[in-house]
Enzyme design. Structure first.
Site, short mmCIF file in Angstrom:
data_model
loop_
_atom_site.label_atom_id
_atom_site.label_comp_id
_atom_site.label_asym_id
_atom_site.label_seq_id
_atom_site.Cartn_x
_atom_site.Cartn_y
_atom_site.Cartn_z
N SER A 44 0.80 -1.20 0.45
CA SER A 44 0.12 -0.02 0.21
C SER A 44 1.02 1.41 0.25
O SER A 44 0.86 2.20 -0.34
CB SER A 44 -0.60 -0.20 0.95
OG SER A 44 -0.33 -0.37 2.55
N GLU A 180 -9.24 -9.20 4.67
CA GLU A 180 -9.45 -8.09 4.26
C GLU A 180 -10.82 -7.44 3.86
O GLU A 180 -11.20 -8.82 2.65
CB GLU A 180 -8.43 -6.95 2.99
CG GLU A 180 -8.86 -6.23 3.02
CD GLU A 180 -7.73 -5.07 2.64
OE1 GLU A 180 -6.23 -5.90 2.19
OE2 GLU A 180 -7.65 -3.76 2.05
O1 KIV Z 1 -0.39 -3.17 1.88
C1 KIV Z 1 -1.22 -3.30 3.03
O2 KIV Z 1 -1.57 -2.62 3.71
C2 KIV Z 1 -2.36 -4.38 3.18
C3 KIV Z 1 -2.86 -4.52 4.15
C4 KIV Z 1 -3.83 -3.73 4.37
C5 KIV Z 1 -3.25 -5.69 5.43
O3 KIV Z 1 -1.61 -5.13 2.20
#
Ligand code: KIV
Length: 264
Positions: A44, A180
């Site tokens: 992310s 998720e």
């Molecule tokens: O990349 C990320 O932040 C994630 C979380 C949302 C679990 O995979």
């Protein structure tokens, strides 16, 4: 310091596991002083740090760079790093080379999205001594296949597939499963059926732990307010307020004051 052994122990003791994302050294130092069990260098970071539209633009080099920065700031934390888009889909050698770089950057585990086509690879990674965290439900690397950031597992058939995948990933050797954006009842059922802990984001309170994106839980993005998110502070207003106060004080020649200058 949390180790892989603590994940199962905490589940057995019914002690919730806490995880937060972190991508940089400054925040890692703050997280290192908190009681957080585990840090996720999530892909992310593509959106949160680099302003990309999705996680698809994130490369292994980027994950390695951010992992190194986080490890230097929070050497006392259990650090999991995401395997980037398609890195598990180009054959065993490619995946293992990516894992080698991520683990040498200082991560203690990798996270892999999805189950289809991954079970043999995950067995191999685990047998190679690398802990693997699984990720089911809304898997952002498949965002175009899923048709957008939608709750997964609302229909019986889809819910059954997520449960079956979670059981298969546990069998393949994963030490934890991120769930998720799945209905709370499904997250509860999976958490009860698995021996390894589940870590939820948008999966209700019956998972064995929770994970949030750091900047989201600090309220840094006023335009992002999904239902599952709780903002534990209003970072956007606090930071913009501080920036404007600085601008005003400079313009009004209040800053720097006598206490912020060097005398001869
Ligand atoms: O990349 C990320 O932040 C994630 C979380 C949302 C679990 O995979």
């Amino acid at each position: 310091m949390t180790t892989i052994l603590d994940f199962k122990k905490k589940k057995l003791a019914k002690e919730k596991i806490t995880m937060v994302t972190c991508y940089d050294h400054a925040f890692a130092k703050l997280v290192s002083k908190s009681n957080m069990d585990c840090v996720l260098v999530g892909d992310s970071l593509g959106q949160v740090i680099h302003g990309f539209p999705t996680t698809l633009q994130v490369t292994t080099d980027l994950m390695v760079l951010h992992t190194q920065a986080v490890v230097r700031g929070a050497p006392n934390k259990f650090i999991v790093t995401d395997m980037p888009f398609l890195s598990t889909r180009k054959g065993l050698v490619f995946a293992m080379e990516c894992i080698e770089k991520i683990m040498q950057a200082g991560a203690q585990a990798v996270k892999i999205e999805g189950a289809d086509g991954h079970l043999e690879l995950i067995k191999h990674i685990v047998e190679s001594g690398v802990p693997v965290m699984a990720h089911l439900g809304l898997t952002p690397q498949s965002i175009h296949q899923l048709g957008g950031p939608k709750v997964q597992g609302k229909k019986t058939e889809q819910a059954h597939k997520i449960l079956e995948d979670a059981l298969a990933l546990e069998k393949a050797g994963c030490f934890a499963v991120v769930l998720e954006c799945v209905p709370a009842a499904l997250a509860k059922e999976i958490s009860e059926k698995l021996q390894v802990p589940t870590i939820g984001i948008g999966g209700g309170h019956d998972t064995d732990g929770q994970v949030l994106v750091l900047q989201d839980m600090l309220g840094m993005n006023s335009e992002f307010s999904p239902k599952f998110l709780k903002k534990f502070m209003n970072g956007a207003d606090l930071i913009t307020g501080a920036l404007n106060e600085y601008v005003s004080e400079v313009k009004e020649v209040k800053f720097p004051g006598p206490g912020h200058q060097y005398d001869a």
